[in-house]
Design a protein around this motif. Structure first.
Motif, PDB file in Angstrom:
ATOM      1  N   ILE A   1     -50.883   0.613  -6.400  1.00 34.59           N
ATOM      2  CA  ILE A   1     -49.593   1.500  -5.801  1.00 34.59           C
ATOM      3  C   ILE A   1     -50.211   2.663  -4.641  1.00 34.59           C
ATOM      4  O   ILE A   1     -51.397   2.985  -4.913  1.00 34.59           O
ATOM      5  CB  ILE A   1     -49.320   2.353  -6.872  1.00 34.59           C
ATOM      6  CG1 ILE A   1     -48.393   1.675  -7.884  1.00 34.59           C
ATOM      7  CG2 ILE A   1     -48.110   3.552  -6.588  1.00 34.59           C
ATOM      8  CD1 ILE A   1     -47.022   0.878  -7.753  1.00 34.59           C
ATOM      9  N   ASN A   2     -49.495   2.438  -3.694  1.00 34.21           N
ATOM     10  CA  ASN A   2     -49.631   3.697  -2.845  1.00 34.21           C
ATOM     11  C   ASN A   2     -48.526   4.710  -2.897  1.00 34.21           C
ATOM     12  O   ASN A   2     -47.473   4.363  -2.453  1.00 34.21           O
ATOM     13  CB  ASN A   2     -49.965   3.478  -1.411  1.00 34.21           C
ATOM     14  CG  ASN A   2     -50.470   4.467  -0.527  1.00 34.21           C
ATOM     15  OD1 ASN A   2     -49.226   5.043   0.275  1.00 34.21           O
ATOM     16  ND2 ASN A   2     -51.442   5.149  -0.609  1.00 34.21           N
ATOM     17  N   ALA A   3     -48.756   5.857  -3.800  1.00 36.43           N
ATOM     18  CA  ALA A   3     -47.803   6.915  -3.942  1.00 36.43           C
ATOM     19  C   ALA A   3     -47.447   7.790  -2.638  1.00 36.43           C
ATOM     20  O   ALA A   3     -48.248   7.939  -2.097  1.00 36.43           O
ATOM     21  CB  ALA A   3     -48.238   7.572  -5.243  1.00 36.43           C
ATOM     22  N   HIS A   4     -46.334   8.338  -2.892  1.00 38.30           N
ATOM     23  CA  HIS A   4     -46.067   9.199  -1.469  1.00 38.30           C
ATOM     24  C   HIS A   4     -46.087   8.486  -0.478  1.00 38.30           C
ATOM     25  O   HIS A   4     -46.656   8.975   0.589  1.00 38.30           O
ATOM     26  CB  HIS A   4     -46.945  10.517  -1.655  1.00 38.30           C
ATOM     27  CG  HIS A   4     -46.913  11.255  -2.849  1.00 38.30           C
ATOM     28  ND1 HIS A   4     -45.956  12.192  -3.134  1.00 38.30           N
ATOM     29  CD2 HIS A   4     -47.784  11.289  -3.988  1.00 38.30           C
ATOM     30  CE1 HIS A   4     -46.310  12.789  -4.477  1.00 38.30           C
ATOM     31  NE2 HIS A   4     -47.546  12.276  -4.734  1.00 38.30           N
ATOM     32  N   TYR A   5     -45.736   7.320  -0.377  1.00 35.30           N
ATOM     33  CA  TYR A   5     -45.957   6.375   1.090  1.00 35.30           C
ATOM     34  C   TYR A   5     -45.202   7.276   2.046  1.00 35.30           C
ATOM     35  O   TYR A   5     -43.963   7.644   1.861  1.00 35.30           O
ATOM     36  CB  TYR A   5     -45.476   4.823   0.904  1.00 35.30           C
ATOM     37  CG  TYR A   5     -45.653   4.289   1.965  1.00 35.30           C
ATOM     38  CD1 TYR A   5     -46.916   3.546   2.575  1.00 35.30           C
ATOM     39  CD2 TYR A   5     -44.749   3.943   3.072  1.00 35.30           C
ATOM     40  CE1 TYR A   5     -47.330   3.068   3.445  1.00 35.30           C
ATOM     41  CE2 TYR A   5     -45.061   3.357   4.255  1.00 35.30           C
ATOM     42  CZ  TYR A   5     -46.282   3.023   4.642  1.00 35.30           C
ATOM     43  OH  TYR A   5     -46.758   2.228   5.894  1.00 35.30           O
ATOM     44  N   LEU A   6     -45.980   7.099   3.281  1.00 35.77           N
ATOM     45  CA  LEU A   6     -45.595   7.829   4.527  1.00 35.77           C
ATOM     46  C   LEU A   6     -45.482   7.034   5.664  1.00 35.77           C
ATOM     47  O   LEU A   6     -46.493   6.247   5.717  1.00 35.77           O
ATOM     48  CB  LEU A   6     -46.535   8.980   4.749  1.00 35.77           C
ATOM     49  CG  LEU A   6     -46.246  10.464   4.672  1.00 35.77           C
ATOM     50  CD1 LEU A   6     -47.181  11.389   5.228  1.00 35.77           C
ATOM     51  CD2 LEU A   6     -44.674  10.746   4.946  1.00 35.77           C
ATOM     52  N   ASP A   7     -44.323   6.935   6.240  1.00 37.46           N
ATOM     53  CA  ASP A   7     -44.333   6.222   7.585  1.00 37.46           C
ATOM     54  C   ASP A   7     -45.091   6.875   8.574  1.00 37.46           C
ATOM     55  O   ASP A   7     -45.147   8.212   8.806  1.00 37.46           O
ATOM     56  CB  ASP A   7     -42.782   5.871   7.855  1.00 37.46           C
ATOM     57  CG  ASP A   7     -42.001   5.090   6.995  1.00 37.46           C
ATOM     58  OD1 ASP A   7     -42.554   3.795   6.882  1.00 37.46           O
ATOM     59  OD2 ASP A   7     -41.343   5.634   6.022  1.00 37.46           O
ATOM     60  N   PRO A   8     -45.535   6.037   9.549  1.00 36.37           N
ATOM     61  CA  PRO A   8     -46.400   6.762  10.775  1.00 36.37           C
ATOM     62  C   PRO A   8     -45.284   7.588  11.553  1.00 36.37           C
ATOM     63  O   PRO A   8     -44.068   7.394  11.519  1.00 36.37           O
ATOM     64  CB  PRO A   8     -46.704   5.653  11.725  1.00 36.37           C
ATOM     65  CG  PRO A   8     -46.484   4.462  10.720  1.00 36.37           C
ATOM     66  CD  PRO A   8     -45.464   4.683   9.937  1.00 36.37           C
ATOM     67  N   ASP A   9     -45.623   8.717  11.949  1.00 42.11           N
ATOM     68  CA  ASP A   9     -45.024   9.918  12.600  1.00 42.11           C
ATOM     69  C   ASP A   9     -45.123   9.389  14.385  1.00 42.11           C
ATOM     70  O   ASP A   9     -46.080   9.629  14.934  1.00 42.11           O
ATOM     71  CB  ASP A   9     -45.525  11.296  12.464  1.00 42.11           C
ATOM     72  CG  ASP A   9     -44.832  12.155  13.590  1.00 42.11           C
ATOM     73  OD1 ASP A   9     -43.885  11.654  14.203  1.00 42.11           O
ATOM     74  OD2 ASP A   9     -45.015  13.314  13.385  1.00 42.11           O
TER      75      ASP A   9
END
Lengths: 233, 233
Positions: B156-164
């Motif tokens: 799991i990668n939690a709090h997955y964030l898309d590139p800004d």
């Protein structure tokens, strides 16, 4: 006498690789024609050869030859004989694991204490600290220890980021992470923003670049120090 | 039959602790009056008692008693006898180190394989994977291993964030970090955005919440899957 540049990043937004540091590096590496490059951190997973070529391209601007540590049969000896050393960024866990695997952590520490000029950027700066425990990197491999070179008496948090007051993301801020670190550890941490570096000359450590840096000590409020300040604990 | 909820985060922006999951949890934990809470990840360094109180306050809404694992003299036995288990977020390195120190990793895996209902959020979800190697956390302590529960056949990668796309910060994006992971490892990774969770029922793993999740496999392009999809490799 220690003689190191410990930089937050290799590249500023809109700049090319090492560009913002070239004038400083021309002086820092003035007595070395050849730089031994430690490519183990492999940013974006590029190969050691690809990484060394990228670094050579930047150092062409100041007429230095770059040789990758991975090309030597005896890496320990290569470190001992180096006139100058650069460790590039990428993944700190991978870098540290490989440095232990190649048995270069101890000899590198020794020559740095004896004054071989050193440049670190990002992961290559994290390893200058007492431990690598303030890296932002993902633990993609398991190193045999988190202990690193300890040529400065604190740890580095590279690419230091201030909290975004408009953010809605619930992951921890960088400051929260470092405070959590200090519930378990006593070693101070210097948050180095991009474009900042430390100039290490013997026991004098000076903050360089245009920005302030953020200092974290166990049991104290975090504080800012100005560029040009010495860092002492 | 495995029966777990593996959530990216405990708290949505603007919401209270576990609020967005309470209806789901009322059903998930319907046969348990008491929930054994594993507080070892210590978000922001709060104590185990403070953390347990915070969790009790949330579970008051669905009339569950919460008991902290740290209050038992025999933690292994407490795990074995639990009717339901929740592991909260915080620092994954600290959580995993403490789970090994308290010798609860193996017994927890065993009861989860046998069907004891489980909730993980953030760090408590990371440990459901094969390893903790896709955590975003800082390595504030050195765990004896990165191996975790393995009740799901991926990480799991939690709090997955898309590139800004407007960002000027030169630190790695989440996707870059996971790609670096796949230069060294074969285990697939599921990037779970905040508000998403996995519903694990036996070998069927379903993405829940309003958002898509991002799937990373070694040697393949990353891809999105829709909410309601099963995850298979």
């Amino acid at each position: 006498m220690k003689n190191a540049i410990v930089a937050s990043t290799s590249t500023l937004h809109g700049g090319t690789y090492l560009e913002y540091l070239l004038k400083t590096l021309e002086i820092h590496f003035k007595d070395a024609d050849e730089i031994l490059f430690i490519p183990f951190a492999r940013p974006s997973g590029i190969t050691h050869d690809e990484y060394t070529s990228r670094v050579q391209k930047a150092f062409n601007n100041i007429d230095k030859k770059v040789v990758g540590l991975h090309t030597f049969e005896d890496p320990t000896n290569a470190i001992k004989n180096a006139k100058a050393i650069f460790t590039g960024g990428g993944n700190t866990f991978l870098l540290v694991k490989q440095m232990y695997a190649y048995q270069v952590m101890a000899p590198l520490r020794e020559i740095l204490l004896n004054g071989t000029p050193y440049l670190g950027t990002s992961a290559g700066s994290n390893i200058c600290g007492v431990t690598m425990q303030n890296t932002n990197d993902m633990p993609i491999v398991y190193p045999p220890s988190f202990k690193t070179l300890g040529i400065i008496p604190f740890n580095i948090n590279a690419h230091y980021l201030d909290p975004d007051p408009t953010g809605t993301h619930m992951g921890e801020t960088r400051e929260t992470r470092i405070k959590e670190y200090h519930t378990q550890n006593t070693v101070p941490v210097v948050g180095l923003r991009e474009g900042s570096w430390l100039d290490v000359k013997g026991d004098t450590i000076t903050l360089c670049g245009n920005l302030t840096a953020r200092i974290f000590e166990q049991g104290k409020e975090a504080r800012e120090i100005d560029s040009g300040s010495s860092i002492n604990f």
